[in-house]
Motif scaffolding. Structure first.
Motif, PDB file in Angstrom:
ATOM      1  N   LYS A   1      54.927  19.606 -31.994  1.00 16.13           N
ATOM      2  CA  LYS A   1      53.840  19.959 -32.531  1.00 16.13           C
ATOM      3  C   LYS A   1      52.822  20.753 -31.819  1.00 16.13           C
ATOM      4  N   LEU A   2      52.328  21.961 -32.340  1.00 17.66           N
ATOM      5  CA  LEU A   2      51.629  22.949 -31.667  1.00 17.66           C
ATOM      6  C   LEU A   2      50.177  22.327 -31.124  1.00 17.66           C
ATOM      7  N   ASP A   3      49.921  22.575 -30.018  1.00 14.69           N
ATOM      8  CA  ASP A   3      48.749  21.899 -29.278  1.00 14.69           C
ATOM      9  C   ASP A   3      48.147  23.045 -28.669  1.00 14.69           C
ATOM     10  N   VAL A   4      46.624  23.346 -28.780  1.00 13.58           N
ATOM     11  CA  VAL A   4      46.022  24.405 -27.941  1.00 13.58           C
ATOM     12  C   VAL A   4      44.974  23.571 -26.774  1.00 13.58           C
ATOM     13  N   GLN A   5      45.156  23.635 -25.647  1.00 14.17           N
ATOM     14  CA  GLN A   5      44.643  22.990 -24.751  1.00 14.17           C
ATOM     15  C   GLN A   5      43.583  23.873 -23.860  1.00 14.17           C
ATOM     16  N   ASP A   6      42.763  22.844 -22.976  1.00 16.60           N
ATOM     17  CA  ASP A   6      41.809  23.358 -22.221  1.00 16.60           C
ATOM     18  C   ASP A   6      40.427  24.192 -23.081  1.00 16.60           C
ATOM     19  N   LEU A   7      40.366  23.692 -24.143  1.00 17.73           N
ATOM     20  CA  LEU A   7      39.362  24.343 -24.879  1.00 17.73           C
ATOM     21  C   LEU A   7      37.714  24.343 -24.405  1.00 17.73           C
ATOM     22  N   ARG A   8      37.080  25.390 -24.595  1.00 15.51           N
ATOM     23  CA  ARG A   8      35.891  25.475 -23.999  1.00 15.51           C
ATOM     24  C   ARG A   8      34.926  25.286 -25.261  1.00 15.51           C
ATOM     25  N   GLY A   9      33.630  25.312 -25.246  1.00 12.82           N
ATOM     26  CA  GLY A   9      32.550  25.176 -26.082  1.00 12.82           C
ATOM     27  C   GLY A   9      32.748  26.075 -27.462  1.00 12.82           C
ATOM     28  N   ALA A  10      32.968  27.305 -27.174  1.00 12.18           N
ATOM     29  CA  ALA A  10      33.281  28.167 -28.296  1.00 12.18           C
ATOM     30  C   ALA A  10      34.415  27.840 -29.313  1.00 12.18           C
ATOM     31  N   ASP A  11      35.230  27.411 -28.577  1.00 16.06           N
ATOM     32  CA  ASP A  11      36.456  27.095 -29.306  1.00 16.06           C
ATOM     33  C   ASP A  11      36.455  26.008 -30.302  1.00 16.06           C
ATOM     34  N   LYS A  12      35.359  25.151 -29.935  1.00 12.13           N
ATOM     35  CA  LYS A  12      35.305  23.980 -30.802  1.00 12.13           C
ATOM     36  C   LYS A  12      34.066  24.041 -31.869  1.00 12.13           C
ATOM     37  N   MET A  13      34.193  25.260 -32.628  1.00 15.93           N
ATOM     38  CA  MET A  13      33.461  25.551 -33.701  1.00 15.93           C
ATOM     39  C   MET A  13      33.964  26.772 -34.419  1.00 15.93           C
ATOM     40  N   ASP A  14      33.447  26.970 -35.823  1.00 15.36           N
ATOM     41  CA  ASP A  14      34.161  28.214 -36.537  1.00 15.36           C
ATOM     42  C   ASP A  14      32.795  29.328 -36.541  1.00 15.36           C
ATOM     43  N   PRO A  15      33.436  30.080 -35.782  1.00 11.99           N
ATOM     44  CA  PRO A  15      32.294  31.307 -35.671  1.00 11.99           C
ATOM     45  C   PRO A  15      31.708  31.986 -36.780  1.00 11.99           C
ATOM     46  N   GLY A  16      32.045  31.622 -37.922  1.00  6.19           N
ATOM     47  CA  GLY A  16      31.438  32.303 -39.096  1.00  6.19           C
ATOM     48  C   GLY A  16      30.483  31.441 -39.859  1.00  6.19           C
ATOM     49  N   ASN A  17      30.550  30.082 -39.291  1.00  4.24           N
ATOM     50  CA  ASN A  17      29.356  29.272 -40.031  1.00  4.24           C
ATOM     51  C   ASN A  17      28.999  28.251 -39.018  1.00  4.24           C
ATOM     52  N   TYR A  18      29.223  28.281 -37.852  1.00  7.56           N
ATOM     53  CA  TYR A  18      29.040  27.459 -36.826  1.00  7.56           C
ATOM     54  C   TYR A  18      28.900  26.098 -36.795  1.00  7.56           C
ATOM     55  N   LYS A  19      30.131  25.728 -37.659  1.00  2.00           N
ATOM     56  CA  LYS A  19      30.208  24.335 -37.819  1.00  2.00           C
ATOM     57  C   LYS A  19      31.307  23.666 -36.787  1.00  2.00           C
ATOM     58  N   GLY A  20      30.956  22.579 -36.392  1.00  2.00           N
ATOM     59  CA  GLY A  20      31.923  22.164 -35.140  1.00  2.00           C
ATOM     60  C   GLY A  20      33.293  21.709 -35.595  1.00  2.00           C
ATOM     61  N   GLY A  21      34.209  21.622 -34.854  1.00  2.00           N
ATOM     62  CA  GLY A  21      35.582  21.549 -35.119  1.00  2.00           C
ATOM     63  C   GLY A  21      36.588  22.387 -34.546  1.00  2.00           C
TER      64      GLY A  21
ATOM     65  N   LEU B   1      24.495  37.011 -15.417  1.00  2.00           N
ATOM     66  CA  LEU B   1      25.216  35.681 -15.900  1.00  2.00           C
ATOM     67  C   LEU B   1      25.674  35.917 -17.215  1.00  2.00           C
ATOM     68  N   THR B   2      26.602  34.835 -17.752  1.00  2.00           N
ATOM     69  CA  THR B   2      27.094  34.711 -19.234  1.00  2.00           C
ATOM     70  C   THR B   2      26.514  33.741 -19.559  1.00  2.00           C
ATOM     71  N   ILE B   3      26.801  33.063 -20.847  1.00  2.00           N
ATOM     72  CA  ILE B   3      26.522  32.126 -21.694  1.00  2.00           C
ATOM     73  C   ILE B   3      27.589  31.139 -21.413  1.00  2.00           C
ATOM     74  N   PRO B   4      27.335  29.898 -20.454  1.00  2.00           N
ATOM     75  CA  PRO B   4      28.494  28.882 -20.239  1.00  2.00           C
ATOM     76  C   PRO B   4      29.331  28.365 -21.486  1.00  2.00           C
ATOM     77  N   GLY B   5      30.579  28.530 -21.525  1.00  2.00           N
ATOM     78  CA  GLY B   5      31.401  27.910 -22.623  1.00  2.00           C
ATOM     79  C   GLY B   5      31.767  28.691 -23.761  1.00  2.00           C
ATOM     80  N   LEU B   6      30.997  30.198 -23.541  1.00  2.00           N
ATOM     81  CA  LEU B   6      31.176  30.922 -24.730  1.00  2.00           C
ATOM     82  C   LEU B   6      32.581  31.621 -24.678  1.00  2.00           C
ATOM     83  N   SER B   7      32.979  32.085 -23.604  1.00  2.00           N
ATOM     84  CA  SER B   7      34.276  32.529 -23.708  1.00  2.00           C
ATOM     85  C   SER B   7      35.528  31.353 -23.676  1.00  2.00           C
ATOM     86  N   GLY B   8      36.572  31.629 -24.308  1.00  2.00           N
ATOM     87  CA  GLY B   8      37.581  30.603 -24.548  1.00  2.00           C
ATOM     88  C   GLY B   8      38.789  31.263 -25.087  1.00  2.00           C
ATOM     89  N   THR B   9      39.835  30.376 -25.641  1.00  2.00           N
ATOM     90  CA  THR B   9      40.925  31.110 -26.386  1.00  2.00           C
ATOM     91  C   THR B   9      40.631  31.777 -27.563  1.00  2.00           C
TER      92      THR B   9
END
Length: 277
Positions: A93-113, A48-56
């Motif tokens: 305008k550039l748009d990145v679509q179909d985002l998963r959980g890990a796409d919605k945070m900064d991996p360096g400080n774990y802040k959302g966005g 098993l993997t962690i849901p939402g961890l893989s993404g763009t």
């Protein structure tokens, strides 16, 4: 595996090449999803993997890191990102679509966005030569998500962006097509690696923009003052013992260990040459 490539290149062995078939099989059979996305983690016991961890975001990292070792897989991952997840709106305008959980945070400080993702998209686009996406992603990073501000030393940074994402953004600003792959596979010119080394600089009072040997004898340098203009001591290593060098008009002699130092006035962009006399 990029680290293993560099190790094999420097040590003159074939470990990276010998490991490639096994690594590629494991990557494709065990860590790649049916849709082509590479999983960053999978349990050895359960599969098993962690849901939402893989993404763009993780795909961008994988694509960049594979350009030197398994370029066909890296190119495939970027093609999926480019054709399935990056879109331009009717307004251009550039748009990145179909985002998963890990796409919605900064991996360096774990802040959302979703802003930090632009740094990774820009870095990946730079490595694969997509100049428009590189520029547009950086523009959004700098103006919409993490406005650029000047530090006390005069350096620029994206306010609120983690150090990890800042480094990726810097790579995106500097890199062009296949630069990361070439640096991994070939490294600096051997001539540059034989030349003098800028070994001692007072940071952050002095910022080094360039220190490169074109002929293995001298050193081409560019400095900026970190805070205020002034005269600063800079030190060198790997000089020819007992030989005389000119540094910005000052003469120095290499000591018994091939070291030397000089005082350099730095004001604005300051180009300095270390030349063997």
């Amino acid at each position: 595996m990029a680290g293993l490539i560099i190790s094999s290149r420097l040590r003159g062995n074939d470990y990276a090449e010998k490991s490639k078939p096994r690594f590629e099989r494991a990557l494709e059979d065990e860590m790649t999803e049916p849709d082509g996305r590479i999983l960053p983690i999978r349990s050895e016991l359960t599969g098993l993997t962690i849901p939402g961890l893989s993404g763009t975001l993780s795909d961008c990292i994988n694509a960049m890191n594979l350009t030197a070792y398994l370029p066909h897989i890296g190119s495939r991952v970027w093609a999926i990102i480019r054709n399935e997840h990056i879109r331009y709106t009717a307004a251009g305008k550039l748009d990145v679509q179909d985002l998963r959980g890990a796409d919605k945070m900064d991996p360096g400080n774990y802040k959302g966005g979703i802003g930090a993702l632009r740094a990774f998209v820009a870095g990946c686009a730079a490595e694969f030569g997509d100049e428009k996406i590189r520029q547009d992603a950086l523009e959004q990073l700098d103006t919409e998500f993490f406005p650029v501000e000047a530090t006390a030393s005069g350096a620029l940074r994206n306010k609120g962006l983690s150090a990890t994402a800042q480094v990726v953004a810097l790579m995106a600003r500097l890199m062009r097509y296949q630069d990361l792959a070439n640096a991994t596979l070939h490294g600096p010119d051997p001539v540059a690696m034989r030349g003098p080394v800028l070994a001692d600089v007072r940071f952050p009072d002095v910022l080094v923009a360039k220190a490169y040997s074109h002929d293995g004898k001298g050193l081409d340098m560019v400095f900026y003052p970190g805070k205020e203009a002034g005269v600063f001591k800079v030190g060198f290593e790997r000089l020819v013992v007992g030989k005389r060098y000119e540094v910005g008009g000052e003469m120095i002699v290499a000591d018994d260990e091939g070291c030397g130092s000089a005082n350099v006035r730095i004001q604005g962009r300051t180009a300095v040459m270390l030349s063997l006399v």
